[in-house]
Design a protein around this motif. Structure first.
Motif, mmCIF file in Angstrom:
data_model
loop_
_atom_site.group_PDB
_atom_site.id
_atom_site.type_symbol
_atom_site.label_atom_id
_atom_site.label_comp_id
_atom_site.label_asym_id
_atom_site.label_seq_id
_atom_site.Cartn_x
_atom_site.Cartn_y
_atom_site.Cartn_z
ATOM 1 N N GLY A 1 64.358 -58.221 55.316
ATOM 2 C CA GLY A 1 65.647 -57.750 55.803
ATOM 3 C C GLY A 1 65.606 -56.404 56.487
ATOM 4 N N LYS A 2 64.468 -55.724 56.429
ATOM 5 C CA LYS A 2 64.357 -54.411 57.056
ATOM 6 C C LYS A 2 64.423 -54.520 58.580
ATOM 7 C CE LYS A 2 61.373 -50.284 57.179
ATOM 8 N NZ LYS A 2 60.120 -49.672 56.641
ATOM 9 N N TYR A 3 63.850 -55.604 59.116
ATOM 10 C CA TYR A 3 63.869 -55.840 60.560
ATOM 11 C C TYR A 3 64.656 -57.119 60.842
ATOM 12 C CZ TYR A 3 60.219 -52.298 60.963
ATOM 13 O OH TYR A 3 59.511 -51.127 60.911
ATOM 14 N N PRO A 4 65.376 -57.177 61.964
ATOM 15 C CA PRO A 4 66.215 -58.344 62.250
ATOM 16 C C PRO A 4 65.434 -59.598 62.624
ATOM 17 C CG PRO A 4 66.289 -56.792 64.092
ATOM 18 C CD PRO A 4 65.550 -56.108 62.981
ATOM 19 N N THR A 5 64.226 -59.443 63.154
ATOM 20 C CA THR A 5 63.469 -60.600 63.631
ATOM 21 C C THR A 5 62.629 -61.213 62.512
ATOM 22 O OG1 THR A 5 63.323 -59.646 65.855
ATOM 23 C CG2 THR A 5 61.761 -61.397 65.302
ATOM 24 N N TYR A 6 62.791 -62.506 62.325
ATOM 25 C CA TYR A 6 61.969 -63.246 61.360
ATOM 26 C C TYR A 6 60.566 -63.413 61.940
ATOM 27 C CZ TYR A 6 60.458 -67.040 58.252
ATOM 28 O OH TYR A 6 59.777 -67.819 57.345
ATOM 29 N N TRP A 7 59.536 -63.126 61.135
ATOM 30 C CA TRP A 7 58.158 -63.143 61.614
ATOM 31 C C TRP A 7 57.414 -64.294 60.962
ATOM 32 C CZ3 TRP A 7 57.030 -59.237 65.158
ATOM 33 C CH2 TRP A 7 55.737 -59.243 65.680
ATOM 34 N N ARG A 8 57.052 -65.278 61.763
ATOM 35 C CA ARG A 8 56.331 -66.458 61.250
ATOM 36 C C ARG A 8 54.845 -66.314 61.548
ATOM 37 N NH1 ARG A 8 53.686 -69.217 59.052
ATOM 38 N NH2 ARG A 8 53.499 -71.490 59.075
#
Length: 485
Positions: A251-258
């Motif tokens: 939740g710290k960054y808006p982009t989900y990292w896959r």
């Protein structure tokens, strides 16, 4: 003043034309890949002054030869010692075909000749995203008894970075030998105080090719793009995940990292250890005579996976990452699944993919819906029609940013690594891939691929043809520059 410039301009123009002439002759004499030659010539034509500057900074091989000539000598000398002293005779040559599908015999033999022996007695644990990688990594680091070797392209001093750093400091104080390599561009955010603190605590840490002008280094060549951790010569971690809070999805960054990583335990760790030692000698300038503690014996019952670990880079004689991708793709008989964040293939790779699809192999490609580079995105999109025409199914990942670098063949071979499917990974960066001949791991990766398809938009040829002329033109121009990206 104007008269002065009018008088001087013919001489400046003459010097400029002379410089262009010399550069063009130099490009031609280097006998590079024709695509790369055409791209640089096009750059000089379209961007008269800027193109010359870009070539002088990033296009010359002189700097590459000067930087890595010593590294090549180290590779040659230590590489032979590695084969002679730390590999058993059965591991120095390909394991009998009966143990691994004869389908991959060419790939196995090719990698074995590039200091990437096929090893058995390995255990592979697939790690999905930072949420699975970092807890496993922290636990393994806590168990270190003799040494910890780390090299990362991106290592930050944010939450997870500080957590790992504090643990490394604690282990160093316990007497564990801790060595760390961070890339001079990828880890540019680390301050001098960070290095001083680590060194003060007994951690040996070096930057890989530090840079002097940070503002001009976003795409500088010859980076160490590897992500590797080796613990006591028996346990390792490698794959696509750097040390950064972005990879945790907390939740710290808006982009989900896959992303995809692996924990590797067993005999194949020897090759990762060997590669780390080569880079350590390069960055530190210190000779290093490994001991049995760096290459411990592995028990026959340690694991059941057959594994090869292969590296490439500007100091490597072979373009082994690219060539091994090509061999893997062409070994497919039934199915091929590729996930990559940057898809700018050369002619061999794109032909291998499309020929496989045309021959009846089920080929699926997954790339990001939105890249972190518009020019890379445009260049990638220029290949889509060719793929769709051949019958390749293309999926654009929309949930966040797809950073996984994986490939599976027929549910038998799985490749997980740091290398993207682009020119930079094939030719300029230091990369490392793990080749896993284990159906259980390949099937697990395929299951992850199927899960990720739920967060994708599939491209269809009929819809793709409808995009605007301006978008098509942009993609075509970016594709011409693709070899330079």
């Amino acid at each position: 003043m104007l008269d002065f410039w009018f008088t001087l301009s013919p001489f400046l123009l003459g010097l400029y034309y002379l410089a262009i002439f010399i550069v063009v002759i130099n490009i031609l004499l280097e006998n590079r890949n024709p695509l790369k030659t055409h791209s640089y010539l096009l750059l000089l034509l379209l961007l008269p002054v800027l193109g010359l500057i870009i070539y002088l900074f990033f296009g010359q091989h002189i700097r590459k030869r000067r930087i890595f000539s010593k590294n090549q000598l180290i590779n040659s000398a230590f590489g032979q010692k590695y084969i002679d002293e730390y590999l058993t005779p059965e591991n120095a040559t390909p394991i009998h075909k009966a143990l691994v599908s004869e389908q991959f015999d060419k790939l196995i033999r090719f990698l074995s000749r590039d200091l990437s022996p096929l090893s058995e007695n390995n255990k592979i644990t697939l790690l999905r995203n930072g949420e699975e990688k970092f807890p496993a990594l922290l636990e393994a680091l806590k168990q270190a008894k003799n040494h910890i070797h780390i090299e990362y392209y991106i290592f930050t001093s944010d939450g997870i970075g500080l957590q790992i750093s504090e643990l490394l400091i604690a282990k160093a104080k316990e007497g564990v030998q801790v060595r760390v390599i961070v890339d001079g561009v990828g880890s540019l955010g680390l301050k001098s105080s960070y290095f001083e603190k680590m060194k003060g605590a007994g951690v040996e840490i070096f930057e890989f090719m530090p840079v002097l002008f940070p503002s001009f280094t976003s795409k500088i060549n010859y980076r160490n793009h590897r992500k590797v951790v080796i613990i006591d010569g028996i346990t390792s971690f490698t794959g696509g995940i750097n040390v950064d809070d972005r990879y945790i999805n907390n939740g710290k960054y808006p982009t989900y990292w896959r992303d995809t990583h692996i924990k590797l335990e067993g005999a194949a760790v020897k090759t990762l250890q060997f590669l780390f030692i080569l880079n350590w000698q390069f960055v530190s300038g210190q000779p290093w005579r490994p001991t049995e503690k760096h290459f411990p014996k592995t028990e026959p019952s340690f694991g059941s996976s057959f594994v090869q670990v292969n590296a490439s880079g500007p100091d490597w004689d072979l373009a082994s990452i690219m060539d091994s991708f090509y061999l893997a793709i062409n070994s497919a008989r039934n199915s091929l699944r590729i996930a990559t964040p940057y898809f700018i293939p050369n002619e061999s790779i794109i032909n291998g993919i499309t020929t496989s699809a045309k021959s009846g192999v089920s080929v699926e490609l997954m790339i990001p819906y939105a890249s972190d580079s518009w020019i890379v995105q445009a260049a990638s999109m220029s290949f889509m029609k060719q793929l769709l025409d051949a019958g390749v199914k293309v999926y654009l990942y929309k949930k966040g940013f797809l950073h996984s670098k994986t490939l599976t063949v027929d549910g038998k071979l799985a490749i997980v690594g740091t290398a993207n499917m682009d020119y930079r990974s094939f030719d300029l960066n230091h990369e490392v891939n793990t080749y896993i001949y284990d159906p259980a791991i390949a099937i697990q990766l395929n299951q992850n691929f199927e899960t990720d398809k739920a967060d994708c938009e599939e491209l269809h040829l009929s819809e793709w043809k409808k995009r605007s002329i301006s978008k098509k033109l942009l993609e075509s121009v970016c594709r011409l520059l693709a070899p330079l990206l």
